[in-house]
Scaffold this active site. Structure first.
Site, mmCIF file in Angstrom:
data_model
loop_
_atom_site.group_PDB
_atom_site.id
_atom_site.type_symbol
_atom_site.label_atom_id
_atom_site.label_comp_id
_atom_site.label_asym_id
_atom_site.label_seq_id
_atom_site.Cartn_x
_atom_site.Cartn_y
_atom_site.Cartn_z
ATOM 1 N N THR A 315 0.830 -1.195 0.000
ATOM 2 C CA THR A 315 0.000 0.000 0.000
ATOM 3 C C THR A 315 0.864 1.244 0.000
ATOM 4 O OG1 THR A 315 -1.752 1.199 1.159
ATOM 5 C CG2 THR A 315 -0.168 0.004 2.524
ATOM 6 N N ARG A 316 0.321 2.314 -0.575
ATOM 7 C CA ARG A 316 0.965 3.624 -0.511
ATOM 8 C C ARG A 316 -0.029 4.664 0.015
ATOM 9 N NH1 ARG A 316 -1.217 4.227 -5.869
ATOM 10 N NH2 ARG A 316 -1.568 6.462 -6.170
ATOM 11 N N HIS A 320 -7.939 2.310 5.796
ATOM 12 C CA HIS A 320 -9.280 2.584 6.310
ATOM 13 C C HIS A 320 -9.962 1.246 6.615
ATOM 14 C CE1 HIS A 320 -8.581 6.736 5.303
ATOM 15 N NE2 HIS A 320 -8.340 6.420 4.046
ATOM 16 N N HIS A 323 -9.865 -1.511 3.992
ATOM 17 C CA HIS A 323 -8.572 -2.179 3.880
ATOM 18 C C HIS A 323 -8.397 -3.214 4.992
ATOM 19 C CE1 HIS A 323 -7.746 1.870 1.994
ATOM 20 N NE2 HIS A 323 -7.423 1.039 1.017
ATOM 21 N N ARG A 409 -7.010 -4.181 -7.597
ATOM 22 C CA ARG A 409 -7.623 -3.685 -8.834
ATOM 23 C C ARG A 409 -6.838 -2.449 -9.258
ATOM 24 N NH1 ARG A 409 -11.442 0.003 -10.478
ATOM 25 N NH2 ARG A 409 -12.932 -0.688 -12.068
#
Length: 691
Positions: A315-316, A320, A323, A409
């Site tokens: 992740t970057r 939340h 996630h 995605r």
């Protein structure tokens, strides 16, 4: 006919490997102790030492002291370290093959560590240590002293990220920056010259000036931005790449709307160097040091806890609730432990800074079971290359000891191209990863698009809601989240954690309280400075934030007095203005800039610099060339027409008009107050000033 220099007769590979390993491990041992450790005579040792010294693999120096048995000290050169790394690989591969054969003899089947498919990497145990490119501490100290006399290249932030992952094994099996043959294989078909899968060109780009001072076969010191020597590069290749071809093949299009393509054409050096790396020391990180782990440190951690399956979450962005639910489901599906592995190197321009993101991650960690979840930071410079990037991320996570990875995605997608369409299809990354996952040695876990079902008060995969017509489905996109933060609107608790929202609001207050930059651009005489002065006064009249005017002529007098008016010097001047404006913006002030700024690429670089901290409002003062010449109070246009001023914008040098400025004004026939009011109305519509 000239005589050829006889080549030194090196020991056989096995003996050479043992010799280099022994000298690197015990550089100060006596010759007798070294000979005993190798099981050879002193005479044979001396012959081997002469050969490796003549070949440039080992440096032998006198050591003063009373003990005549220890008259010499030994240190591997950068070439010696590279040769030791090559021989280590061959030794390990042979031993693994011997083990596989023995396993087959005793059990009737292979060990499973060797793949029967051609051109596929030998599968490593996910917990076994992998090779790093660092020399021993003693050798590092000697090399550091000797490297002081080598030509030096000061690494860019992206190059520092790449070098760190080369040295610590994150980019295994690479042993340095790619040579020309490997580079061309990677660009054309995602494979090194030997057939190994590798999707991303890892090259050292340098300037023309520096390239003119170095040659193939030479060693150079690689330094960080403070001048600290991190590594030595033994140059094997120097070439000028076809950047358009690289952009087309690696990123899918030669379109500067892609941040990596823009970097390739407008920031990266024009010459590439390739060659083996000898690591001296890792880059120094002062932030979140307890959260930074090398691949071997993570592997040791997993081994200690007995984690046989580990799924990585790349992740970057801040985490939340969606996630959290996604990672819970992924770990459950893979029956694996969870590694939250966020990127804290270079990401997409405009992303939330990594300091804020890490504080958000730490706030969320309490929501995960400590016994099955950990977090580590990855100092990676992302390229936003979509499908290729997903494969690259998989190889990197495999090197860090993971067995599974969540692929999202539009994984690592850069957004829209110049035609307003997505660069990559939403599932292109998953498709390419799936094709290569066996070869990578890591299994993909599909990203599920999670949405909130209000009636059931829970997150569910969007494509698995069978009664979607009878329930209320809620979701907040990244764009909508940024709007709510910008306008100070509520962010519901079903969407994110209160502690995460609190951190985001600390660094992203409502726009009316943020710093921002108004950047006027246009021809000389277009009216930029006049409007800029008027808007400065209006903003100062409103109060609330300090306002600074960075006029082109004023900046040249105080910051850029040594610069001329060549393209290179004009670019330097604009970047200086951009840097000062970014600092003003970062600290909550308003910067008003009024240079000519004729080049699109330079204006984009300034935009990216400033948008890391606040809004950038580009105002194109689109007054015609004819009107600007008519107003020419200083007579500059006439001098340019007569050839007395070289490279004058609009006459002998082009002005590249903005294609997507936030506002376009034409001052012809308009008074200054009207034009300034148009700018003020635009700032109000963007929420930057109160209506």
């Amino acid at each position: 006919m000239s005589a050829t220099t006889p080549q030194p007769h090196l020991p056989e590979d096995d003996q050479l490997f043992r010799l280099l390993r022994q000298l690197d491990t015990a550089p100060d041992a006596s010759q007798r102790a070294t000979a005993q450790a190798l099981g050879i005579s002193l005479g044979r040792l001396n012959a081997q030492l002469r050969a490796v010294a003549e070949a440039g693999l080992v440096r032998i120096t006198d050591r003063p002291g009373p003990d005549k048995r220890q008259r010499y000290a030994y240190a591997l050169t950068s070439r010696g370290a590279a040769e030791k790394a090559r021989l280590t690989d061959r030794f390990l591969a042979r031993k693994l093959a011997e083990y596989d054969a023995l396993h087959a003899e005793l059990t009737g089947s292979g060990s499973g560590f060797l793949s029967s498919k051609p051109r596929i990497q030998v599968m490593q145990n996910h917990h076994a240590p992998i090779q790093e490119l660092y020399v021993s501490p003693d050798s590092a100290q000697k090399l550091k002293r000797e490297a002081a006399d080598l030509p030096s290249w000061d690494l860019t932030p992206r190059q520092i990220c790449d070098l760190e992952l080369l040295m610590n094994g994150g980019f295994n099996p690479l042993k340095g920056f790619l040579g020309k043959d490997d580079y061309e294989g990677v660009v054309e078909n995602m494979r090194l010259a030997d057939g190994t899968l590798w999707p991303m060109p890892i090259t050292l780009d340098i300037s023309d000036d520096f390239a003119a001072t170095v040659e193939e076969g030479q060693d150079i010191a690689l330094r960080d931005q403070e001048g600290v020597i991190l590594a030595i590069l033994s140059i094997s290749d120097k070439w000028i790449p076809n950047k358009a071809r690289e952009a087309e093949k690696v990123y899918g299009a030669d379109d500067i709307a892609h941040p990596a393509v823009n970097y390739l054409h407008n920031t990266a050096g024009s010459v590439y160097l390739g060659g083996a790396i000898t690591g001296i020391q890792p880059p120094i990180h002062y932030d979140f040091r307890a959260r930074r782990d090398t691949p071997n440190e993570l592997r040791a951690y997993f081994r200690k806890l007995g984690w046989r399956k580990v799924v990585a979450f790349q992740t970057r962005n801040p985490l939340h609730r969606a996630h959290q639910e996604l990672t819970f489901r992924a770990a459950k599906e893979a029956q694996a432990n969870l590694l939250i592995h966020p990127v804290v190197g270079l990401t997409k321009p405009g992303d939330v800074d990594h300091f804020t993101r890490v504080r958000c991650y730490e706030a969320v960690l309490d929501q995960y079971p400590a016994a099955t979840t950990t977090m580590s930071l990855l100092n990676l410079a992302m390229r936003m290359a979509g499908p290729r990037e997903a494969v690259w991320h998989g190889i990197i996570r495999k090197n860090h000891g993971c067995t599974h990875m969540i692929v999202g995605r539009d994984h690592a997608g850069p957004g829209k191209n110049s035609a307003g369409e997505d660069f990559y299809g939403p599932y292109d990354a998953q498709d390419l990863f799936r094709q290569h996952q066996e070869e990578i040695g890591i299994e993909m876990v599909d990203f599920k698009h999670m949405v909130y079902v209000q009636e059931r008060a829970q997150y569910e995969p969007a494509d698995e809601i069978e009664d979607r017509d009878n329930v209320t489905i809620l979701n907040i996109s990244g764009t909508e989240l940024r709007r709510r933060l910008r306008e100070g609107l509520e962010i519901p608790e079903w969407f994110s954690f209160p502690d995460v929202v609190k951190e985001l609001r600390r660094t992203s207050p409502p726009r009316s309280k943020q710093g921002f930059t108004v950047f006027f651009t246009g021809l000389s005489g277009s009216g930029k400075s006049t409007i800029a002065n008027a808007i400065m006064v209006k903003l100062m009249e409103m109060g609330g934030r300090p306002v600074t005017l960075l006029d082109g002529d004023v900046v040249r007098k105080h910051l850029s007095s040594e610069l001329g008016f060549s393209k290179e010097h004009r670019d330097i001047n604009i970047r200086r203005i951009g840097y000062v404006a970014s600092e003003i913006t970062k600290n909550g002030g308003i910067a008003i800039c009024a240079p000519i700024a004729p080049y699109t690429a330079t204006r984009r670089a300034v935009r990216e610099m400033i948008e890391a901290y606040g809004a950038f409002v580009e105002v194109h003062v689109a007054t015609s060339l004819e009107e600007c010449e008519r107003r020419d109070r200083k007579g500059l246009y006439q001098l340019a027409r007569e050839g007395k001023i070289k490279e004058f914008t609009g006459i002998s040098d082009p002005y590249e008009a903005p294609e997507a400025a936030e506002l376009v004004v034409d001052t012809e026939g308009m008074d200054v107050d009207y034009c300034a009011q148009q700018v003020l109305l635009k700032l109000e519509s963007m929420g930057l000033v109160a209506g």
